[in-house]
Design an enzyme around this catalytic site. Structure first.
Site, mmCIF file in Angstrom:
data_model
loop_
_atom_site.group_PDB
_atom_site.id
_atom_site.type_symbol
_atom_site.label_atom_id
_atom_site.label_comp_id
_atom_site.label_asym_id
_atom_site.label_seq_id
_atom_site.Cartn_x
_atom_site.Cartn_y
_atom_site.Cartn_z
ATOM 1 C CE LYS A 11 7.972 2.403 -9.311
ATOM 2 N NZ LYS A 11 7.641 3.647 -8.632
ATOM 3 N NE ARG A 86 2.321 1.986 -7.421
ATOM 4 C CZ ARG A 86 3.363 2.576 -6.869
ATOM 5 N NH1 ARG A 86 3.941 2.077 -5.814
ATOM 6 N NH2 ARG A 86 3.813 3.693 -7.365
ATOM 7 N NE ARG A 125 13.428 8.192 -2.459
ATOM 8 C CZ ARG A 125 12.534 7.556 -3.193
ATOM 9 N NH1 ARG A 125 12.666 7.513 -4.503
ATOM 10 N NH2 ARG A 125 11.509 6.945 -2.645
ATOM 11 N NE ARG A 131 8.912 9.142 -1.560
ATOM 12 C CZ ARG A 131 8.682 8.377 -2.624
ATOM 13 N NH1 ARG A 131 9.174 8.721 -3.801
ATOM 14 N NH2 ARG A 131 7.969 7.277 -2.519
ATOM 15 N NE ARG A 142 7.516 3.113 -0.538
ATOM 16 C CZ ARG A 142 8.639 3.838 -0.458
ATOM 17 N NH1 ARG A 142 9.181 4.114 0.723
ATOM 18 N NH2 ARG A 142 9.213 4.289 -1.549
HETATM 19 P P1 ADP Z 1 7.402 3.901 -4.666
HETATM 20 O O1 ADP Z 1 7.281 3.124 -5.936
HETATM 21 O O2 ADP Z 1 8.801 4.279 -4.317
HETATM 22 O O3 ADP Z 1 6.704 3.253 -3.488
HETATM 23 P P2 ADP Z 1 5.743 6.144 -5.687
HETATM 24 O O4 ADP Z 1 6.233 7.528 -5.657
HETATM 25 O O5 ADP Z 1 5.512 5.519 -7.013
HETATM 26 O O6 ADP Z 1 6.777 5.333 -4.801
HETATM 27 O O7 ADP Z 1 4.384 6.044 -4.827
HETATM 28 C C1 ADP Z 1 4.308 6.566 -3.526
HETATM 29 C C2 ADP Z 1 3.017 6.110 -2.843
HETATM 30 O O8 ADP Z 1 1.892 6.611 -3.573
HETATM 31 C C3 ADP Z 1 2.781 4.589 -2.762
HETATM 32 O O9 ADP Z 1 3.429 4.001 -1.658
HETATM 33 C C4 ADP Z 1 1.253 4.566 -2.610
HETATM 34 O O10 ADP Z 1 0.845 4.895 -1.305
HETATM 35 C C5 ADP Z 1 0.814 5.684 -3.533
HETATM 36 N N1 ADP Z 1 0.567 5.186 -4.909
HETATM 37 C C6 ADP Z 1 1.243 5.518 -6.033
HETATM 38 N N2 ADP Z 1 0.754 4.864 -7.103
HETATM 39 C C7 ADP Z 1 -0.253 4.079 -6.640
HETATM 40 C C8 ADP Z 1 -1.129 3.139 -7.237
HETATM 41 N N3 ADP Z 1 -1.079 2.862 -8.548
HETATM 42 N N4 ADP Z 1 -2.042 2.512 -6.445
HETATM 43 C C9 ADP Z 1 -2.117 2.776 -5.146
HETATM 44 N N5 ADP Z 1 -1.311 3.637 -4.497
HETATM 45 C C10 ADP Z 1 -0.379 4.286 -5.238
#
Ligand code: ADP
Length: 190
Positions: A11, A86, A125, A131, A142
């Site tokens: 995404k 989310r 990755r 990461r 996740r």
């Molecule tokens: P991914 O979708 O691969 O898990 P992201 O880079 O979008 O990775 O997000 C990394 C982390 O940041 C998530 O696992 C969470 O801990 C935090 N995070 C990101 N967006 C949100 C959100 N909308 N609400 C809560 N935590 C978030």
């Protein structure tokens, strides 16, 4: 516009391309959190323990951060949010923030990919970028959270009639082309 998909669905990559086509700013909550962690800001210190274990950062923290970001001037011409909302509570919060600003969502794009493919991609990755949340246990957590909480978010937008779902399997170009063909009409304008 929003882009929603499980971890590893690509995404972030698609958000960059689609926002460029639309001429709007791409805002990734994951990237904002990672920048705060990197800079060891108070927000970063708070968020890090949740991120490392693959949990959502609490809504109270995330919502305020998004409200602040959406109040900045580069957002006035539109935006593409990647990684937010989310949770059901985040959907309600975003509705409030947008209503106050007399803005509305035009489109929501969901990327789908099978779980086993996502795990494979994220483990690959992990080798390339390291990461800290790309370990198998954290990846699976996740993914579970995505199924438990974020699929309900997607359903809310489907009810509103603004959802497009695109298969996230295949090459980056293939997925972008699918999104352009199936997504909101603004995307297919040259
Ligand atoms: P991914 O979708 O691969 O898990 P992201 O880079 O979008 O990775 O997000 C990394 C982390 O940041 C998530 O696992 C969470 O801990 C935090 N995070 C990101 N967006 C949100 C959100 N909308 N609400 C809560 N935590 C978030």
């Amino acid at each position: 516009m929003l882009i929603i998909g499980p971890p590893g669905s690509g995404k972030g990559t698609q958000a960059e391309r689609i926002s460029a086509r639309l001429g709007v700013v791409a805002i990734s909550t994951g990237d904002i959190f990672r920048a705060h962690v990197e800079g060891a800001s108070p927000l970063g210190v708070k968020a890090k323990k949740y991120m490392d274990s693959g949990d959502f950062v609490p809504d109270s923290v995330t919502n305020k951060m998004v409200r602040d970001r959406l109040s900045q001037s580069d957002v006035s011409g539109g935006f593409l949010l990647d990684g937010y909302p989310r949770t059901a509570a985040q959907v309600d919060y975003l509705d409030e923030v947008l209503a106050e600003a007399c803005q509305k969502l035009d489109a929501v794009l969901q990327l789908t990919t099978e779980d086993e493919e996502l795990v494979t991609r994220l483990l690959r990755r992990a080798k390339e970028t390291g990461r800290s949340d790309d370990t198998e246990t954290v990846i699976r957590h996740r993914l579970d959270l995505y199924h438990e909480q974020t699929e309900a978010v997607v359903a809310r937008y489907a009810e509103r009639g603004i959802l497009t779902t695109v298969d996230g399997m295949g090459s980056v170009d293939e997925v972008t082309n699918r999104a352009v063909l199936a997504g909101p009409r603004q995307l297919s304008r040259d």
